[in-house]
Design a protein around this motif. Structure first.
Motif, PDB file in Angstrom:
ATOM      1  N   MET A 190     -18.964-109.483  75.465  1.00 44.91           N
ATOM      2  CA  MET A 190     -20.352-108.836  74.536  1.00 44.91           C
ATOM      3  C   MET A 190     -20.503-109.448  73.088  1.00 44.91           C
ATOM      4  SD  MET A 190     -22.067-105.040  73.062  1.00 44.91           S
ATOM      5  CE  MET A 190     -20.819-105.299  71.654  1.00 44.91           C
ATOM      6  N   ARG A 191     -21.404-110.292  72.454  1.00 46.65           N
ATOM      7  CA  ARG A 191     -21.375-111.146  71.272  1.00 46.65           C
ATOM      8  C   ARG A 191     -22.620-110.115  70.117  1.00 46.65           C
ATOM      9  NH1 ARG A 191     -24.417-116.656  71.232  1.00 46.65           N
ATOM     10  NH2 ARG A 191     -25.859-115.588  71.702  1.00 46.65           N
ATOM     11  N   LEU A 192     -21.566-109.754  69.193  1.00 48.19           N
ATOM     12  CA  LEU A 192     -22.355-109.765  67.951  1.00 48.19           C
ATOM     13  C   LEU A 192     -23.287-110.060  67.343  1.00 48.19           C
ATOM     14  CD1 LEU A 192     -18.645-107.565  66.196  1.00 48.19           C
ATOM     15  CD2 LEU A 192     -20.381-106.711  68.242  1.00 48.19           C
ATOM     16  N   ARG A 193     -24.074-109.479  66.741  1.00 48.43           N
ATOM     17  CA  ARG A 193     -24.999-110.155  66.322  1.00 48.43           C
ATOM     18  C   ARG A 193     -25.288-109.416  64.911  1.00 48.43           C
ATOM     19  NH1 ARG A 193     -30.803-111.296  69.617  1.00 48.43           N
ATOM     20  NH2 ARG A 193     -30.870-112.764  67.738  1.00 48.43           N
ATOM     21  N   LEU A 194     -25.757-111.056  63.664  1.00 48.05           N
ATOM     22  CA  LEU A 194     -26.012-110.218  62.603  1.00 48.05           C
ATOM     23  C   LEU A 194     -26.990-109.544  62.176  1.00 48.05           C
ATOM     24  CD1 LEU A 194     -24.722-113.347  61.002  1.00 48.05           C
ATOM     25  CD2 LEU A 194     -23.383-110.969  60.791  1.00 48.05           C
ATOM     26  N   PRO A 195     -26.681-108.703  61.254  1.00 46.61           N
ATOM     27  CA  PRO A 195     -28.351-107.457  61.606  1.00 46.61           C
ATOM     28  C   PRO A 195     -29.756-108.677  60.679  1.00 46.61           C
ATOM     29  CG  PRO A 195     -27.149-106.579  59.945  1.00 46.61           C
ATOM     30  CD  PRO A 195     -26.150-107.625  60.445  1.00 46.61           C
ATOM     31  N   GLU A 196     -31.136-107.887  61.408  1.00 50.95           N
ATOM     32  CA  GLU A 196     -31.570-108.981  61.077  1.00 50.95           C
ATOM     33  C   GLU A 196     -32.189-108.296  59.857  1.00 50.95           C
ATOM     34  OE1 GLU A 196     -36.461-109.623  62.414  1.00 50.95           O
ATOM     35  OE2 GLU A 196     -35.365-108.581  63.876  1.00 50.95           O
ATOM     36  N   GLU A 197     -32.485-109.459  58.545  1.00 46.69           N
ATOM     37  CA  GLU A 197     -33.191-108.814  57.351  1.00 46.69           C
ATOM     38  C   GLU A 197     -34.553-108.934  56.744  1.00 46.69           C
ATOM     39  OE1 GLU A 197     -31.139-110.932  54.113  1.00 46.69           O
ATOM     40  OE2 GLU A 197     -29.116-111.117  55.353  1.00 46.69           O
ATOM     41  N   ARG A 198     -35.201-108.065  55.996  1.00 47.34           N
ATOM     42  CA  ARG A 198     -35.978-107.758  55.680  1.00 47.34           C
ATOM     43  C   ARG A 198     -36.497-107.221  54.638  1.00 47.34           C
ATOM     44  NH1 ARG A 198     -39.486-107.686  59.778  1.00 47.34           N
ATOM     45  NH2 ARG A 198     -38.981-107.408  61.964  1.00 47.34           N
ATOM     46  N   PRO A 199     -36.172-108.663  53.430  1.00 47.11           N
ATOM     47  CA  PRO A 199     -35.961-108.288  51.993  1.00 47.11           C
ATOM     48  C   PRO A 199     -37.905-108.191  51.859  1.00 47.11           C
ATOM     49  CG  PRO A 199     -36.354-110.403  52.624  1.00 47.11           C
ATOM     50  CD  PRO A 199     -35.829-110.295  53.238  1.00 47.11           C
ATOM     51  N   ALA A 200     -37.371-106.904  50.337  1.00 42.53           N
ATOM     52  CA  ALA A 200     -38.798-106.736  49.797  1.00 42.53           C
ATOM     53  C   ALA A 200     -39.461-108.275  48.981  1.00 42.53           C
ATOM     54  CB  ALA A 200     -38.703-105.804  48.616  1.00 42.53           C
ATOM     55  N   GLU A 201     -38.536-108.617  48.714  1.00 42.40           N
ATOM     56  CA  GLU A 201     -39.282-109.981  48.185  1.00 42.40           C
ATOM     57  C   GLU A 201     -39.094-111.458  48.836  1.00 42.40           C
ATOM     58  OE1 GLU A 201     -38.302-110.328  43.728  1.00 42.40           O
ATOM     59  OE2 GLU A 201     -40.077-108.605  43.473  1.00 42.40           O
ATOM     60  N   PRO A 202     -38.811-113.214  48.734  1.00 39.10           N
ATOM     61  CA  PRO A 202     -38.023-114.423  49.147  1.00 39.10           C
ATOM     62  C   PRO A 202     -37.365-114.007  48.612  1.00 39.10           C
ATOM     63  CG  PRO A 202     -40.455-114.298  49.258  1.00 39.10           C
ATOM     64  CD  PRO A 202     -40.302-113.167  48.716  1.00 39.10           C
ATOM     65  N   PRO A 203     -35.733-114.617  49.609  1.00 41.27           N
ATOM     66  CA  PRO A 203     -34.685-114.928  48.430  1.00 41.27           C
ATOM     67  C   PRO A 203     -34.542-115.695  47.201  1.00 41.27           C
ATOM     68  CG  PRO A 203     -34.184-114.204  50.540  1.00 41.27           C
ATOM     69  CD  PRO A 203     -35.862-114.835  50.862  1.00 41.27           C
ATOM     70  N   THR A 204     -34.330-116.203  46.549  1.00 43.70           N
ATOM     71  CA  THR A 204     -34.428-116.925  45.751  1.00 43.70           C
ATOM     72  C   THR A 204     -32.375-118.392  46.345  1.00 43.70           C
ATOM     73  OG1 THR A 204     -35.189-116.115  44.078  1.00 43.70           O
ATOM     74  CG2 THR A 204     -34.095-118.231  42.911  1.00 43.70           C
ATOM     75  N   GLY A 205     -33.119-119.538  46.053  1.00 46.59           N
ATOM     76  CA  GLY A 205     -31.778-120.574  46.350  1.00 46.59           C
ATOM     77  C   GLY A 205     -31.893-121.546  45.006  1.00 46.59           C
ATOM     78  N   TYR A 206     -30.798-122.445  44.780  1.00 51.43           N
ATOM     79  CA  TYR A 206     -30.670-123.466  44.684  1.00 51.43           C
ATOM     80  C   TYR A 206     -29.924-124.704  45.003  1.00 51.43           C
ATOM     81  CZ  TYR A 206     -30.641-120.209  40.682  1.00 51.43           C
ATOM     82  OH  TYR A 206     -31.354-118.577  39.841  1.00 51.43           O
ATOM     83  N   LYS A 207     -31.055-125.719  44.438  1.00 51.75           N
ATOM     84  CA  LYS A 207     -30.435-127.128  45.474  1.00 51.75           C
ATOM     85  C   LYS A 207     -29.859-128.444  44.572  1.00 51.75           C
ATOM     86  CE  LYS A 207     -32.770-128.376  49.001  1.00 51.75           C
ATOM     87  NZ  LYS A 207     -33.911-128.158  49.706  1.00 51.75           N
ATOM     88  N   ILE A 208     -30.260-129.482  45.508  1.00 52.64           N
ATOM     89  CA  ILE A 208     -29.825-130.750  44.605  1.00 52.64           C
ATOM     90  C   ILE A 208     -30.625-131.443  45.135  1.00 52.64           C
ATOM     91  CG2 ILE A 208     -28.323-130.350  42.988  1.00 52.64           C
ATOM     92  CD1 ILE A 208     -26.881-132.704  44.210  1.00 52.64           C
ATOM     93  N   ALA A 209     -31.815-132.358  44.475  1.00 50.32           N
ATOM     94  CA  ALA A 209     -32.394-133.709  44.861  1.00 50.32           C
ATOM     95  C   ALA A 209     -32.440-134.863  44.484  1.00 50.32           C
ATOM     96  CB  ALA A 209     -33.687-132.976  45.785  1.00 50.32           C
ATOM     97  N   HIS A 210     -33.349-135.978  44.877  1.00 47.39           N
ATOM     98  CA  HIS A 210     -33.710-136.732  44.087  1.00 47.39           C
ATOM     99  C   HIS A 210     -34.964-136.544  44.048  1.00 47.39           C
ATOM    100  CE1 HIS A 210     -29.547-139.536  43.580  1.00 47.39           C
ATOM    101  NE2 HIS A 210     -29.610-138.818  44.559  1.00 47.39           N
ATOM    102  N   ALA A 211     -35.628-136.787  42.322  1.00 48.42           N
ATOM    103  CA  ALA A 211     -37.337-136.893  42.558  1.00 48.42           C
ATOM    104  C   ALA A 211     -37.435-138.303  42.841  1.00 48.42           C
ATOM    105  CB  ALA A 211     -37.095-136.732  41.570  1.00 48.42           C
TER     106      ALA A 211
END
Length: 232
Positions: free
Chosen positions: A1-22
């Motif tokens: 049996m393969r375990l599955r991670l619990p499904e998330e339902r956050p109250a607000e969308p998560p914030t993240g950070y990344k880099i990119a070229h303009a």
């Protein structure tokens, strides 16, 4: 049996950070970003949906594929990527993670995003940037931009930070940041501390730099004309 991670339902969308070229479109009417690794050939706007870079017909992010946008949880982790030589001219993005996502230890892989803030690092000379100027490379139909101070523009095609934000639209904020090359000695005041409206200051500095360049060119033309007249 393969375990599955619990499904998330956050109250607000998560914030993240990344880099990119303009980047700027060839006709100069659209501002966007392009990634620094996987999917770097596909510029994206402030609001964008991910697509599979391998051309597979599934919705990102698929668990058994690398498709989708990528970001990290920690701002410092994203800033650390700006230390490498190939990423020195990239900008730091703060994004809202939208749609389906897969959470990893260090970040997210997800379906949709909104770029809220783009932080522009210092010019290559170490001075705080007032504009995004032609970086000398690009993608088909898109010109890459790099941070530049007023003294280093030298007639290159450039946009002030406020102008880039206007072209990108959707409420994007573009701000001048620090970083390792832009940190000030302890006790030293920032160069723009006396100004109350940094966006206007940046616009004025960009216009002044362009005016200085035009005056230099006119002076050279005048000197050549005077030299030619004297020889006759």
């Amino acid at each position: 049996m393969r375990l599955r991670l619990p499904e998330e339902r956050p109250a607000e969308p998560p914030t993240g950070y990344k880099i990119a070229h303009a980047v700027l479109s060839q006709d100069g009417t659209r501002a966007a970003f392009t990634g620094v690794s996987l999917g770097g050939a596909l510029p994206y706007g402030v609001r964008a949906d991910a697509s599979c870079v391998y051309g597979l017909r599934h919705r990102p992010p698929q668990r058994h594929c690398d498709c989708g946008f990528h970001c990290v949880h920690d701002r410092a982790a994203a800033e650390a990527l700006l230390c490498t030589a190939e990423h020195r001219a990239a900008v730091l993005l703060e994004v809202t993670v939208l749609g389906a996502y897969i959470r990893f230890e260090r970040g997210f892989r997800y379906a949709r995003q909104r770029v809220r803030t783009a932080t522009v690092g210092p010019c290559a000379c170490g001075t705080a940037a007032v504009a995004l100027a032609d970086a000398g490379w690009g993608r088909p139909g898109w010109r890459a931009l790099a941070p530049a101070c007023a003294g280093c523009l030298r007639g290159r095609y450039a946009l002030s930070l406020a102008a880039f934000a206007r072209l990108a639209g959707d409420g994007l904020r573009v701000v001048a940041g620090g970083g390792a090359a832009g940190r000030r000695p302890p006790g030293e005041a920032p160069a723009d501390a006396e100004f109350g409206v940094p966006e206007l200051v940046a616009e004025a500095a960009l216009l002044q730099a362009r005016l200085d360049w035009f005056q230099t060119q006119l002076a050279r033309l005048g000197a050549r004309g005077a030299g030619g007249a004297g020889q006759g």
